[in-house]
Scaffold this motif. Structure first.
Motif, PDB file in Angstrom:
ATOM      1  N   GLY A 255       0.842  -1.187   0.000  1.00 11.76           N
ATOM      2  CA  GLY A 255       0.000   0.000   0.000  1.00 11.76           C
ATOM      3  C   GLY A 255       0.875   1.234   0.000  1.00 11.76           C
ATOM      4  O   GLY A 255       2.074   1.169  -0.303  1.00 11.76           O
TER       5      GLY A 255
ATOM      6  N   VAL B 219      -3.078   3.510   2.835  1.00 11.77           N
ATOM      7  CA  VAL B 219      -4.147   3.060   1.951  1.00 11.77           C
ATOM      8  C   VAL B 219      -3.601   1.892   1.138  1.00 11.77           C
ATOM      9  O   VAL B 219      -2.445   1.902   0.721  1.00 11.77           O
ATOM     10  N   SER B 220      -4.416   0.856   0.948  1.00 12.98           N
ATOM     11  CA  SER B 220      -3.968  -0.299   0.181  1.00 12.98           C
ATOM     12  C   SER B 220      -3.806   0.073  -1.282  1.00 12.98           C
ATOM     13  O   SER B 220      -4.368   1.074  -1.751  1.00 12.98           O
TER      14      SER B 220
ATOM     15  N   ASP C 264      -7.153   0.296  -3.065  1.00 19.20           N
ATOM     16  CA  ASP C 264      -7.953   1.481  -2.729  1.00 19.20           C
ATOM     17  C   ASP C 264      -7.292   2.767  -3.179  1.00 19.20           C
ATOM     18  O   ASP C 264      -7.934   3.832  -3.181  1.00 19.20           O
TER      19      ASP C 264
ATOM     20  N   LEU D 177      -7.696   7.659  -6.056  1.00 16.20           N
ATOM     21  CA  LEU D 177      -7.770   8.442  -4.824  1.00 16.20           C
ATOM     22  C   LEU D 177      -7.668   9.933  -5.152  1.00 16.20           C
ATOM     23  O   LEU D 177      -6.780  10.365  -5.871  1.00 16.20           O
TER      24      LEU D 177
ATOM     25  N   GLN E 161     -12.153  12.294  10.252  1.00 16.10           N
ATOM     26  CA  GLN E 161     -12.069  11.580   8.986  1.00 16.10           C
ATOM     27  C   GLN E 161     -11.614  12.535   7.886  1.00 16.10           C
ATOM     28  O   GLN E 161     -12.212  13.599   7.702  1.00 16.10           O
TER      29      GLN E 161
ATOM     30  N   GLY F  23     -11.833   9.467   2.030  1.00 15.02           N
ATOM     31  CA  GLY F  23     -11.163   8.354   1.363  1.00 15.02           C
ATOM     32  C   GLY F  23     -10.830   7.228   2.324  1.00 15.02           C
ATOM     33  O   GLY F  23     -10.998   7.340   3.540  1.00 15.02           O
ATOM     34  N   PRO F  24     -10.331   6.128   1.799  1.00 16.17           N
ATOM     35  CA  PRO F  24     -10.052   4.930   2.608  1.00 16.17           C
ATOM     36  C   PRO F  24      -8.684   4.949   3.271  1.00 16.17           C
ATOM     37  O   PRO F  24      -7.966   3.948   3.275  1.00 16.17           O
ATOM     38  N   VAL F  25      -8.306   6.080   3.839  1.00 22.12           N
ATOM     39  CA  VAL F  25      -6.979   6.221   4.449  1.00 22.12           C
ATOM     40  C   VAL F  25      -7.098   6.066   5.954  1.00 22.12           C
ATOM     41  O   VAL F  25      -7.883   6.762   6.595  1.00 22.12           O
ATOM     42  N   SER F  26      -6.336   5.152   6.518  1.00 22.99           N
ATOM     43  CA  SER F  26      -6.358   4.919   7.966  1.00 22.99           C
ATOM     44  C   SER F  26      -5.046   5.384   8.583  1.00 22.99           C
ATOM     45  O   SER F  26      -3.985   5.268   7.953  1.00 22.99           O
TER      46      SER F  26
END
Length: 226
Positions: free
Chosen positions: A87, A108-109, A112, A116, A176, A179-182
């Motif tokens: 990722g 992010v993977s 995903d 982005l 948050q 997007g799918p960012v952790s």
């Protein structure tokens, strides 16, 4: 007899050297564990305002709170996460009245990361830790600017690319960000601490050395008797 005494001295002397190296590694282990404990305490401390006079050595891991507008541009740094796979760390510029800095907003993977997109929004408050990671060496590939793929976090080079100061805050807390960012917070897992293995190696070698010395002396003693 003289040869016997000489071999005994060599055997005991060699074992003493190996044992001393093992003891030294045990001492280094205690020192490294203390250093890591201090860093962990520093990482988890209460955040402070971003200092105006930063020092990479003094302020490494310092928890800070920053507020500003995150830019739409971003850099992707190729990494890997256990149980997830490959990722990217996402690095975004933050516009502040006192100077632009960079925010490592998280992971992010690869799947995903396709498509982005980010947009500038209202000011964001982010709590994180300052970091100047030493991830580049002579074997690190140059970033692929066409694909926006970096292979290490080079703070100075990333700052030039994003037109910011060479300051990186790794996100620990924030709303948050879209997007799918952790978050991928700073921790001490990557700090090398192999001193226990080294100590075991030296003590094992000393035991082998003593055993071989005893066997050799016994054989020499038996030869002399015969």
């Amino acid at each position: 007899m003289r040869r016997f005494v000489f071999l005994l001295i060599v055997g005991l002397g060699g074992a003493a050297i190996l044992i001393s190296l093992g003891i030294w590694q045990v001492q280094r282990l205690s020192w490294k564990e203390s250093v890591i404990a201090d860093i962990n305490t520093r990482i988890a401390a209460e955040a402070v305002a971003l200092p105006t006079d930063l020092d990479a050595q003094r302020d490494a891991y310092l928890p800070v709170e920053v507020t500003g507008v995150l830019g739409a541009d971003y850099l992707r740094v190729l990494v890997s996460q256990k149980q997830i796979g490959a990722g990217y760390r996402i690095i975004r510029p933050m516009q502040r009245e006192t100077g632009n800095i960079m925010i490592d907003i998280g992971f992010v993977s690869v799947a995903d990361a396709d498509g982005l997109r980010f947009e500038e929004g209202p000011p964001q408050r982010i709590v994180g830790n300052l970091q100047w990671p030493q991830e580049t060496d002579g074997f690190t590939p140059e970033p692929d600017l066409n694909e926006n793929i970096w292979f290490a976090r080079d703070v100075d080079a990333m700052a030039r690319a994003l037109n910011t100061e060479p300051v990186l805050v790794v996100r620990r807390e924030a709303a948050q960000l879209g997007g799918p960012v952790s978050p991928m917070p700073v921790d001490t897992r990557l700090i090398p601490n192999d001193h226990l293995q080294y100590a075991i190696t030296w003590f094992s070698l000393s035991a082998i050395w003593l055993a071989m010395t005893a066997i050799f002396l016994r054989r020499r003693s038996g030869t002399n008797k015969s």
